[in-house]
Scaffold this motif. Structure first.
Motif, short mmCIF file in Angstrom:
data_model
loop_
_atom_site.label_atom_id
_atom_site.label_comp_id
_atom_site.label_asym_id
_atom_site.label_seq_id
_atom_site.Cartn_x
_atom_site.Cartn_y
_atom_site.Cartn_z
N UNK A 1 0.78 -1.21 -0.02
CA UNK A 1 -0.12 -0.03 -0.12
C UNK A 1 0.95 1.41 -0.01
N UNK A 2 0.70 2.18 -1.01
CA UNK A 2 1.69 3.40 -1.08
C UNK A 2 0.48 4.53 -0.53
N UNK A 3 1.22 5.59 0.02
CA UNK A 3 0.25 6.57 0.43
C UNK A 3 0.70 8.03 -0.12
N UNK A 4 -0.28 8.96 -0.15
CA UNK A 4 0.14 10.36 -0.66
C UNK A 4 -0.23 11.56 0.30
N UNK A 5 -0.05 11.23 1.27
CA UNK A 5 -0.11 12.37 2.31
C UNK A 5 0.37 12.12 3.55
N UNK A 6 0.41 13.19 4.20
CA UNK A 6 1.48 13.51 5.54
C UNK A 6 0.52 13.26 6.72
N UNK B 1 -7.05 2.99 -6.43
CA UNK B 1 -7.01 3.98 -5.43
C UNK B 1 -7.98 4.08 -4.29
N UNK B 2 -7.73 4.03 -3.09
CA UNK B 2 -8.61 4.07 -2.03
C UNK B 2 -8.52 5.43 -1.38
N UNK B 3 -9.70 6.20 -1.40
CA UNK B 3 -9.41 7.59 -0.72
C UNK B 3 -10.57 7.70 0.44
N UNK B 4 -9.84 8.01 1.56
CA UNK B 4 -10.78 8.24 2.87
C UNK B 4 -10.77 9.87 3.09
N UNK B 5 -12.02 10.38 2.89
CA UNK B 5 -12.24 11.81 3.36
C UNK B 5 -13.18 12.17 4.24
N UNK C 1 -8.03 13.50 5.11
CA UNK C 1 -7.69 13.02 3.96
C UNK C 1 -6.56 12.29 3.69
N UNK C 2 -6.79 11.16 2.88
CA UNK C 2 -5.72 10.12 2.79
C UNK C 2 -6.14 9.07 1.78
N UNK C 3 -4.86 8.76 1.00
CA UNK C 3 -5.31 7.97 -0.14
C UNK C 3 -4.28 6.86 0.09
N UNK C 4 -4.74 5.57 -0.38
CA UNK C 4 -3.88 4.42 -0.46
C UNK C 4 -3.99 3.77 -1.74
N UNK C 5 -2.98 3.47 -2.16
CA UNK C 5 -3.08 2.59 -3.47
C UNK C 5 -3.12 1.12 -3.26
N UNK C 6 -4.15 0.36 -3.76
CA UNK C 6 -4.70 -0.96 -3.16
C UNK C 6 -4.05 -1.80 -4.26
N UNK C 7 -3.31 -2.93 -3.84
CA UNK C 7 -2.84 -3.84 -4.97
C UNK C 7 -3.78 -4.75 -5.30
N UNK C 8 -3.29 -5.66 -6.09
CA UNK C 8 -4.39 -6.74 -6.64
C UNK C 8 -4.60 -7.50 -5.38
#
Lengths: 161, 132
Positions: free
Chosen positions: B1-6, B60-64, B89-96
């Motif tokens: 899971x990768x993330x794009x926020x702090x 892409x999974x987004x939590x808002x 706000x935070x997003x995660x990349x969801x793998x297969x």
């Protein structure tokens, strides 16, 4: 592209008027380092999980007749929160329990804090300890503390002579 | 899971641009793997269930979570302001391997539990050995 050595604003001679010599600059940089060391770690002490204890962050606001303290305590059972007032010191104590013991599970991330917490907040004036109300909703604790009558601002009407 | 926020605790904000002129924070999360799902626990204090959006799109999974200001900021006199109030706000990349049609979430006391069930292919399987 040429690389120019970095100079701080203070030492390039334009700011305070005098360029610092090498030794003076070294000394000022060491001083800055010391200042940073003594300021920064302790500033965050309140939320450091020393010995499993953390201090929740709080907001404190004032109105004419009361103080309002709010704290973000997600995942804390309201039954595990203990609030006490002594003089003008408000103390929050409690425990955030790990909802379930997941032994042997693979944790990818553990950013949330668990364990007991304690925080004492000095209030600017004493409060009526009988008139303290607390509520907990959606992970936010709100405490309203009524000021003592003598701490409330008094309106003085000016009589016409 | 990768993330794009702090993270919020670091006093920083997520890098996403929003139309509203407010701070946006990155919730702290625990992520753990179980046999049949990934479980995300996110601290979102002050968010009501109806104000929490969880979306999944293109991996892409987004939590808002929307948070309304707790006090009228113009009228209130703050003596101490240690945490900011703003959206999460935070997003995660969801793998297969995640069955995204069965993703579901619960919210209790400011903590969101997000369940990401695994697809059958990636679940650990026990193979019984027959005795001949």
């Amino acid at each position: 592209m040429n690389l120019t050595p970095w100079r701080s604003k203070r030492s390039d001679g334009s700011g305070t008027g005098r360029a610092e010599t090498g030794l003076a600059r070294l000394r000022s940089e060491i001083n800055t380092l010391f200042d940073r060391f003594f300021e920064e770690p302790w500033r965050g002490l309140a939320e450091w999980p020393f010995g499993g204890r953390f201090g929740p962050r709080v907001d404190l606001s004032e109105s004419e007749d009361s103080f309002c303290v709010t704290a973000e305590l997600p995942g804390v059972d309201p039954k595990d929160v203990d609030i006490s007032v002594s003089g003008n010191i408000l103390t929050l104590r409690g425990e955030k329990r790990q909802e379930r013991q997941e032994k042997g599970r693979n944790y990818y991330r553990t950013e949330r804090q668990y364990g007991s917490f304690q925080r004492s907040i000095p209030l600017p004036s004493s409060v009526d300890s009988d008139k303290v109300e607390a509520s907990y909703k959606d992970g936010v604790l709100t405490i309203t503390l009524a000021k003592r009558a003598e701490a409330r601002p008094k309106r003085i009407t000016v009589k016409e002579g | 899971m990768a993330e794009t926020a702090i993270r919020k605790r670091e006093g920083e904000v997520s890098r996403v641009e929003h139309t509203r002129d407010r701070w946006t924070y990155c919730p702290n999360v625990d992520i753990l793997e179980k046999d049949d799902e990934l479980l995300v626990l996110a601290d979102v204090p002050g968010v009501k269930a109806e104000d929490l959006d969880v979306e999944y799109e293109n991996g892409l999974l987004t939590i808002h979570g929307k948070v309304e200001p707790r006090q009228d900021e113009e009228k209130t006199r703050f003596l101490r302001c240690e945490y900011g109030v703003g959206d999460f706000y935070r997003t995660f990349r969801i793998g297969e391997g995640i069955d995204h049609s069965r993703i579901h979430a619960e919210l209790k006391n400011g903590v969101m539990e997000l369940h990401l069930p695994k697809t059958d292919q990636v679940k650990p399987r026990k193979i019984t050995v027959k005795v001949q």
